[in-house]
Design a protein around this motif. Structure first.
Motif, mmCIF file in Angstrom:
data_model
loop_
_atom_site.group_PDB
_atom_site.id
_atom_site.type_symbol
_atom_site.label_atom_id
_atom_site.label_comp_id
_atom_site.label_asym_id
_atom_site.label_seq_id
_atom_site.Cartn_x
_atom_site.Cartn_y
_atom_site.Cartn_z
ATOM 1 N N TYR A 78 0.800 -1.216 0.000
ATOM 2 C CA TYR A 78 0.000 0.000 0.000
ATOM 3 C C TYR A 78 0.838 1.274 0.000
ATOM 4 O O TYR A 78 2.013 1.272 0.362
ATOM 5 C CB TYR A 78 -0.895 0.020 1.246
ATOM 6 C CG TYR A 78 -1.973 -1.034 1.210
ATOM 7 C CD1 TYR A 78 -3.245 -0.748 0.740
ATOM 8 C CD2 TYR A 78 -1.697 -2.330 1.634
ATOM 9 C CE1 TYR A 78 -4.235 -1.718 0.700
ATOM 10 C CE2 TYR A 78 -2.672 -3.316 1.596
ATOM 11 C CZ TYR A 78 -3.947 -2.996 1.128
ATOM 12 O OH TYR A 78 -4.898 -3.970 1.075
ATOM 13 N N LYS A 84 -3.548 5.360 -0.517
ATOM 14 C CA LYS A 84 -4.514 4.275 -0.629
ATOM 15 C C LYS A 84 -5.167 3.979 0.721
ATOM 16 O O LYS A 84 -6.391 3.774 0.803
ATOM 17 C CB LYS A 84 -3.821 3.027 -1.169
ATOM 18 C CG LYS A 84 -4.708 1.783 -1.222
ATOM 19 C CD LYS A 84 -5.893 1.951 -2.159
ATOM 20 C CE LYS A 84 -6.687 0.649 -2.266
ATOM 21 N NZ LYS A 84 -7.906 0.817 -3.106
ATOM 22 N N ASP A 104 -7.662 6.635 1.564
ATOM 23 C CA ASP A 104 -8.876 6.462 0.766
ATOM 24 C C ASP A 104 -9.775 5.381 1.362
ATOM 25 O O ASP A 104 -10.991 5.565 1.488
ATOM 26 C CB ASP A 104 -8.489 6.112 -0.672
ATOM 27 C CG ASP A 104 -9.703 5.920 -1.572
ATOM 28 O OD1 ASP A 104 -10.493 6.879 -1.714
ATOM 29 O OD2 ASP A 104 -9.864 4.815 -2.117
#
Length: 243
Positions: free
Chosen positions: A154, A158, A161
């Motif tokens: 990751y 990300k 989000d």
């Protein structure tokens, strides 16, 4: 995770500098966020139970893992666990004061990381704290990732989000362990698992280095690069927001 790696982690988890520094950081972050002692807490993806045992000293902690092999080692540690997938947790909504997930949603057994994050948020009570750690950057994929069955790594963007999509209020996002990022970049192939018994001096130096790096995170700061990504978040209390 390959079956033999559970034994490897179990044998090294209490002494290896990586686990010692990470587990200490998690405990400090929960205390920093004001989690009272004896709060009910979930370790989601508890593995062989090293962190869960430490959590159980101060909290009413229980763990879940999908692997029967992992749960056998948890049984040896005498911690409270049950078998479950992160995508379908066997708990009612809004019951845990805190949820910890260390290297859980990244795994090949987790088909949807968004679904898993929603489940973690679902069982967390309003105002509760989530502490989550995942491996960083797909370009750091290595032989170790094959051993532990990594599906995805990751970025901080990300993780942010995912957290926002699950209705979480972000308290802190940081990369972790910039020193290990350099090592991971240079030594990715031909080494198998990175969890091994270390020389005492090397292990001490590793723990000192990571403890120093984690100090910034404990104080609420963030690193711009690292081997992992840390999220500290709270579940929004919409009742309070409406008042």
């Amino acid at each position: 995770m390959q079956k033999a790696e559970y034994r490897n982690i179990y044998d090294n988890e209490d002494s290896h500098f990586y686990y010692a520094s990470l587990n200490s950081l998690v405990l400090d972050l929960l205390a920093r966020e004001g989690l009272p002692k004896n709060s009910r807490i979930l370790d989601a993806g508890c593995g062989t139970g090293g962190l869960l045992r430490k959590l159980s000293k101060n909290y009413l902690a229980e763990g879940v893992d999908i692997s029967p092999e992992a749960l056998r080692f948890c049984e040896a540690r005498k911690v409270k666990t049950r078998r479950a997938s992160l995508g379908k947790l066997p708990f009612k909504s809004d019951i845990f004061a805190a949820v910890v997930s260390i290297d859980g949603i990244y795994h090949k057994f987790v088909k949807s990381d968004l679904e898993a994050m929603r489940e973690l948020a679902r069982v967390l009570r309003p105002g509760g704290t989530m502490v989550l750690r995942v491996p960083a950057f797909n370009f750091l994929k290595s032989d170790h990732d094959k051993v532990v069955m990594t599906r995805r790594r990751y970025t901080a963007v990300k993780i942010k989000d995912l957290a926002l999509k699950c209705g979480l209020e972000i308290r802190q996002i940081s990369y972790l362990n910039p020193s290990l990022f350099i090592g991971s970049l240079l030594f990715r192939d031909g080494h198998g698992s990175s969890v091994t018994k270390l020389n005492h001096l090397i292990n001490w130096l590793g723990q000192v280095t990571l403890s120093f790096e984690n100090l910034l995170v404990r104080l609420g700061g963030s690193w711009f690069i690292g081997q992992g990504v840390l999220l500290v978040a709270r579940k929004r209390d919409f009742d309070k927001l409406r008042r």
